[in-house]
Design a protein around this motif. Structure first.
Motif, mmCIF file in Angstrom:
data_model
loop_
_atom_site.group_PDB
_atom_site.id
_atom_site.type_symbol
_atom_site.label_atom_id
_atom_site.label_comp_id
_atom_site.label_asym_id
_atom_site.label_seq_id
_atom_site.Cartn_x
_atom_site.Cartn_y
_atom_site.Cartn_z
ATOM 1 N N ALA C 111 -5.546 -0.932 3.581
ATOM 2 C CA ALA C 111 -4.219 -0.311 3.614
ATOM 3 C C ALA C 111 -3.561 -0.346 5.000
ATOM 4 C CB ALA C 111 -4.299 1.102 3.079
ATOM 5 N N LEU C 115 -0.132 -2.376 5.926
ATOM 6 C CA LEU C 115 1.073 -1.673 6.364
ATOM 7 C C LEU C 115 1.614 -2.258 7.666
ATOM 8 C CD1 LEU C 115 2.829 0.663 5.463
ATOM 9 C CD2 LEU C 115 1.558 2.140 6.977
ATOM 10 N N THR C 119 5.453 -5.282 9.102
ATOM 11 C CA THR C 119 6.293 -4.811 10.195
ATOM 12 C C THR C 119 6.282 -5.812 11.340
ATOM 13 O OG1 THR C 119 5.339 -2.703 9.562
ATOM 14 C CG2 THR C 119 6.848 -2.690 11.395
ATOM 15 N N ASN C 151 5.682 -2.940 2.210
ATOM 16 C CA ASN C 151 5.398 -1.599 2.702
ATOM 17 C C ASN C 151 5.016 -0.615 1.612
ATOM 18 O OD1 ASN C 151 5.435 -1.475 5.387
ATOM 19 N ND2 ASN C 151 7.599 -0.954 5.593
ATOM 20 N N SER C 152 5.794 -0.654 0.505
ATOM 21 C CA SER C 152 5.544 0.347 -0.538
ATOM 22 C C SER C 152 4.172 0.136 -1.151
ATOM 23 C CB SER C 152 6.636 0.282 -1.594
ATOM 24 O OG SER C 152 6.858 -1.049 -1.970
ATOM 25 N N ALA C 154 1.592 -1.100 0.454
ATOM 26 C CA ALA C 154 0.607 -0.664 1.447
ATOM 27 C C ALA C 154 0.470 0.850 1.431
ATOM 28 C CB ALA C 154 1.025 -1.144 2.824
ATOM 29 N N ILE C 155 1.605 1.541 1.327
ATOM 30 C CA ILE C 155 1.536 3.005 1.333
ATOM 31 C C ILE C 155 0.860 3.506 0.072
ATOM 32 C CG2 ILE C 155 3.029 5.010 1.040
ATOM 33 C CD1 ILE C 155 4.716 3.831 3.305
ATOM 34 N N SER C 171 1.994 9.180 -1.540
ATOM 35 C CA SER C 171 2.200 7.752 -1.762
ATOM 36 C C SER C 171 3.017 7.508 -3.022
ATOM 37 C CB SER C 171 0.861 7.038 -1.832
ATOM 38 O OG SER C 171 0.094 7.578 -2.856
ATOM 39 N N ASN C 250 -1.471 9.429 4.821
ATOM 40 C CA ASN C 250 -2.526 9.166 5.798
ATOM 41 C C ASN C 250 -3.434 10.363 6.042
ATOM 42 O OD1 ASN C 250 -1.048 10.796 7.488
ATOM 43 N ND2 ASN C 250 -0.032 9.090 8.492
ATOM 44 N N LEU C 261 -2.289 2.899 11.321
ATOM 45 C CA LEU C 261 -1.205 3.466 10.516
ATOM 46 C C LEU C 261 -0.111 4.030 11.414
ATOM 47 C CD1 LEU C 261 -2.943 5.411 7.632
ATOM 48 C CD2 LEU C 261 -1.605 3.358 7.454
ATOM 49 N N ALA C 264 1.904 1.283 12.854
ATOM 50 C CA ALA C 264 2.885 0.729 11.922
ATOM 51 C C ALA C 264 4.066 1.672 11.788
ATOM 52 C CB ALA C 264 2.231 0.515 10.573
ATOM 53 N N GLU C 265 3.743 2.968 11.733
ATOM 54 C CA GLU C 265 4.784 3.948 11.530
ATOM 55 C C GLU C 265 5.751 3.999 12.713
ATOM 56 O OE1 GLU C 265 4.599 8.604 11.343
ATOM 57 O OE2 GLU C 265 3.095 7.612 10.105
#
Lengths: 151, 368, 405
Positions: C111, C115, C119, C151-152, C154-155, C171, C250, C261, C264-265
């Motif tokens: 995951a 994510l 990006t 992204n969706s 991965a989340i 999620s 997360n 994570l 990425a965020e």
């Protein structure tokens, strides 16, 4: 100023509606028999009568030979307050678990308070929808606010 | 759509959760995002205050009351010492009453600031309003430090008065704070009250009608937000509240926004009360002549004050000894949780947090 | 080969390594080897630059948030606390990397990578200067839209894999929200494409004689709102929703997985800022003595700051309000904007298929009026500020008997 209804006034008006419900009364306090607690509370809450719409608090005191429940009630519309008391003890075994009728059906605010009293003082409330321990965990041994509890 | 099987999901919200304001657990059953049942579970902070009080003398118990509602120690002190004074029939000097009222009102402002800040934090505002609230609360805590040397657990009041007079430099600091506070509130309101997202989130959410509020023994700002004009300071004036003029703000419909707004308005009223107290206060003794070991006559007393969270009452039974026979606390935070389940049902996860936050409880008082 | 040479371009490295490999006599193998080498070098540069700038960005964000919140922010490690992110990452790396025993291990482990990869990928097609882009793609914007939709997944992987109820709630909200907001985002992009007539990022940037934010404010509004939701920042941070779900998707991650994570965020705002700068703020365009790269960085900075401003001041919307905003609000506005822009283009288009600067100015005049009227009208209709509330009336159930006054 909130007027305090004296015990004798309260006793006389209650006795009028429900004879035999008062076990004892003096200038400040009025004692209600545990059997007639529920009808007495209904009379007290009656909006056309005494109109005690608000239950301020319920306290329980352990007097060794009996337990005493103290109901502080308030009429917000007329701004007066009153106190009724109820002595209870279980039959046979004084230190057992006395049972009193629950007033949650009349004042919903009694819900958590009655659970707390059951938890800490060990007074059972008949008709309470969810009488479980609240501050202590399930399986705790004894009721710590009793005078004979040795922590 | 038929044919899709859905299951409710039960979540234990807490005891460790950022928005439960302490160690509070809420066992919530969700249908997707919608709440179908909620059961509060608490007691994680139970310290047996009522039992401890039975083994201490009347002055020592003051320190126990500090630790109940640790955001409003002054109000707890006040409620307790008033009960003891009623029990032992102690006359309190006038200056002490004024100082008590000033400190209790300052404490109300501090507590409401915390409630407002954390409500906004629960709304997801990433601490900005919270920090602004903290900034203002900080100055109040500084004043408390001047009064008694402590900031949170104050133990400032004693049966019969307060334990020492306010120092000389307390009064100018208080004056300047009182001058600044209305601007602070304006600033806070400009940040929050007209914020479109706050309005969208809080209006008409978590309704509590006046009948429900009374039936559930709600008290304090939560009761007043439902439109019930009931304030012990007016209804049953204690100390010198009958000598000051102030309004009792009420809410329109009893939603989360009203509960927020009532707190803001109350803080403004508190400032007015303190201003009037500052005009009226005169020099004099600050403590009645009471022995250290107070031995009230056998009997009982119930006294309550309008604390920041609601009606904070003590019911004390004395058997004539140095320690109370029974000391029961009517904890407003605890009783205000009664209608929580009804208020939550049918709302969404995000609403749960703000409805719970708007009730403004302190776990130290809930669990005692 | 049709490409634009640039100093950090894939083909620059390709040709460089081709020469080197041919010099060492690899002959036929030299071509694929240099493709590979150039790819590795480009990936190395993208990843490292992005990680470093993300590190710097987290510091910047915390300092700025500190300023918003009348406090100082990190100021202990290094000058102005600039080494704070390194300390944070060091701490996260040294922490135990726990995997819940009930977790779906491969999904849980993949995951964070799933994510962070999209990006990073976006960054490869962004033109960052006059002739500096990593890979020029003639369908750059389509690539971005495609890649962000990963992204969706991965989340959802992160939430599903960790078998935590908070994570799964977060999620699921994330999946619903990200997919919904892709539509208004694509609508915002469509209006840009109509104006520029090209899918290539360089072309889009070059066609902005007047910045598209000026030409179509409504499109910018739609895109910006949708992009804020796509990176799940307040007021749309339903995926994390710190005060509701603990930490959302997360919750169960720790150690280096959480660091990725987190990376990425926090990389997302930078990437979003780059995309917004290219699509609406004229990309690398500016006036002369200052090079395009600096202009681009400045524009990114402004967008990042605006995103931070949102974050510092706004509370969160509820989940149904967010979905309603996407479908009832932004979707309609996006369609409306495309409609307006298309009509205007039909009117103002010259013979050679371009729109002159003067015509663009007229368009922007019309569009600003339309945008302001539309938004103010919607605010008036749907806004809560003017919502009628009854004046507080004391309940008849209580009467304090105000004889004291």
């Amino acid at each position: 100023m909130t007027k305090i209804i004296s015990g004798s006034d309260l006793a006389s008006s209650l006795e009028e509606k429900l004879p035999g419900c008062i076990t004892e009364s003096n200038e400040v306090d009025v004692w209600v028999s545990p059997e007639s607690l529920l009808p007495v509370c209904e009379i007290l809450k009656d909006p056309d009568g005494l109109d005690f719409s608000y239950l301020t608090s319920i306290s329980a005191v352990d007097y060794i030979d009996s337990f005493e429940l103290v109901y502080h009630i308030l009429s917000m519309r007329n701004n007066y307050s009153g106190v009724i008391k109820c002595r209870c003890s279980s039959k046979g075994n004084i230190r057992g678990e006395p049972t009193v009728a629950s007033v949650t059906g009349i004042w919903k605010g009694a819900d958590l308070q009655e659970r707390e009293i059951w938890d800490l003082m060990g007074i059972k409330f008949d008709g309470h929808p969810n009488l479980k321990r609240i501050l202590l965990w399930e399986g705790f041994d004894g009721h710590p606010l009793r005078k004979d509890y040795l922590g | 759509m038929t044919g899709i099987r859905t299951e409710p999901i039960t979540i234990n919200l807490g005891p460790q959760h950022p928005s439960t304001h302490g160690v509070f657990r809420l066992r919530v059953t969700f249908d997707g995002e919608e709440i179908i049942d909620a059961e509060p579970v608490f007691g994680y902070l139970h310290r047996g205050t009522e039992k401890l009080a039975e083994t201490r003398n009347y002055v020592q118990i003051v320190t126990l009351t500090d630790r109940m509602d640790y955001l409003a120690s002054m109000s707890n002190n006040l409620a307790y010492v008033r009960t003891v004074e009623k029990l032992a029939d102690i006359e309190v000097p006038e200056r002490a009453q004024y100082i008590r009222v000033i400190s209790a009102e300052l404490q109300r402002i501090a507590s409401h600031l915390m409630a407002t800040g954390f409500l906004l934090n629960d709304l997801g505002a990433l601490a900005t309003p919270l920090v602004y609230c903290f900034r203002e609360r900080e100055r109040i805590l500084d004043l408390f430090e001047m009064l008694c040397g402590a900031r949170i657990t104050l133990s400032y009041m004693r049966p019969g008065g307060v334990f020492q007079d306010a120092p000389e430099d307390f009064w100018p600091s208080l004056d300047s704070l009182i001058g600044d506070l209305p601007h602070y509130f304006d600033e806070l309101e400009s940040l929050i009250t007209s914020n479109e997202i706050v309005l969208a989130r809080t209006k008409n959410v978590g309704l509590l009608t006046d009948e429900q509020a009374i039936d559930n023994s709600m008290s304090g700002p939560n009761l007043r937000a439902s439109g019930v004009k009931w304030d012990l300071r007016k209804a049953d004036p204690y100390e010198i509240y009958d000598r000051v003029k102030f309004e009792v703000p009420i809410g329109a419909i009893g939603d989360t926004f009203d509960r927020y707004l009532v707190r803001i308005l109350e803080m403004r009223e508190s400032v007015k009360i303190i201003e009037q107290c500052l005009e009226q206060i005169e020099s004099g003794p600050i403590r009645a002549n009471t022995p250290f070991f107070i031995r009230p006559p056998a009997g009982e007393a119930y006294a309550a004050v309008e604390g920041p969270k609601g009606e904070l009452g003590f019911y004390m039974v004395s058997d004539g000894g140095v320690a109370p026979y029974r000391c029961k606390v009517r904890a407003p935070s605890f009783i205000n949780l009664t209608p929580l389940r009804d208020m939550l049902k049918g709302w969404k996860m995000g609403d749960l947090i703000i409805i719970f936050g708007s009730i403004d409880i302190v776990l130290g008082e809930v669990d005692r | 080969m049709n490409h634009f040479p640039g100093f950090v371009d894939f083909y620059t490295f390709y040709e460089l390594s081709l020469k080197i490999f041919q010099y060492f006599g690899f002959g036929d193998n030299a071509q694929w080897m240099s493709y590979l080498t150039a790819g590795v070098i480009i990936s190395f540069i993208v990843i490292n630059v992005m990680i470093l700038s993300t590190a710097f960005y987290t510091w910047f964000e915390r300092r700025v948030l500190g300023r918003f919140q009348v406090r100082r922010g990190p100021n202990r490690n290094g000058p102005f606390g600039i080494f704070q992110p390194f300390a944070d990452v060091l701490k996260l790396i040294m922490k135990e990397d726990t995997i819940p025993s009930e977790a779906d291990r491969p999904v849980f482990t993949l995951a964070p990578i799933a994510l962070v990869a999209p990006t990073l990928l976006i960054m490869t097609v962004i033109p960052m200067g006059e002739n500096s882009f990593l890979g020029s793609l003639n369908i750059g914007i389509l690539f971005i839209v495609g890649v962000t939709s990963v992204n969706s997944i991965a989340i959802f992987m992160a939430g599903w894999g960790s078998r935590n109820k908070y994570a799964i709630l977060g999620s699921m909200r994330g999946a619903a929200m990200l997919i919904s907001y892709e539509i208004p985002m694509a609508l915002g992009i469509t209006s840009v494409l109509l104006m520029s007539g090209s899918l290539a990022m360089t072309q889009i940037a070059n066609s902005q004689d007047i910045w598209f934010i000026v030409v179509m404010p409504l499109g910018f509004f739609v895109f910006m709102a949708a992009a804020t939701a796509e990176i799940s920042r307040t007021p749309f941070d339903q995926i994390e929703a710190e005060s509701e779900l603990g930490s959302g998707y997360n919750t169960e991650f720790s150690g280096i997985k959480f660091a990725i994570l987190f990376l990425a965020e926090f990389m997302a705002p930078i990437v979003t800022a780059a995309v917004v700068a290219t699509l609406f703020l004229g990309g690398t365009k500016g006036f002369d003595p200052i090079p395009g790269q600096i202009w681009f960085a400045l524009k990114m900075f402004v967008v990042i700051f605006v995103l931070l401003w949102f974050r510092a001041t706004w509370p969160r919307l509820r989940v149904d309000q967010i979905m309603g905003f996407a479908w009832k609000g932004l979707f309609g506005l996006g369609i409306f904007n495309i409609f307006i822009v298309a009509i205007e283009i039909m009117i103002f288009k010259t013979e050679d298929g371009t729109i002159g600067t003067s015509n663009m100015l007229i368009m922007s005049g019309i569009n600003w009026i339309i945008a302001i009227v539309t938004l103010l009208g919607l605010m008036r209709i749907y806004g809560h500020k003017k919502l009628e509330r009854p004046t507080p009336v004391p309940s008849p159930l209580a009467n304090m008997g105000l004889e004291v006054d």
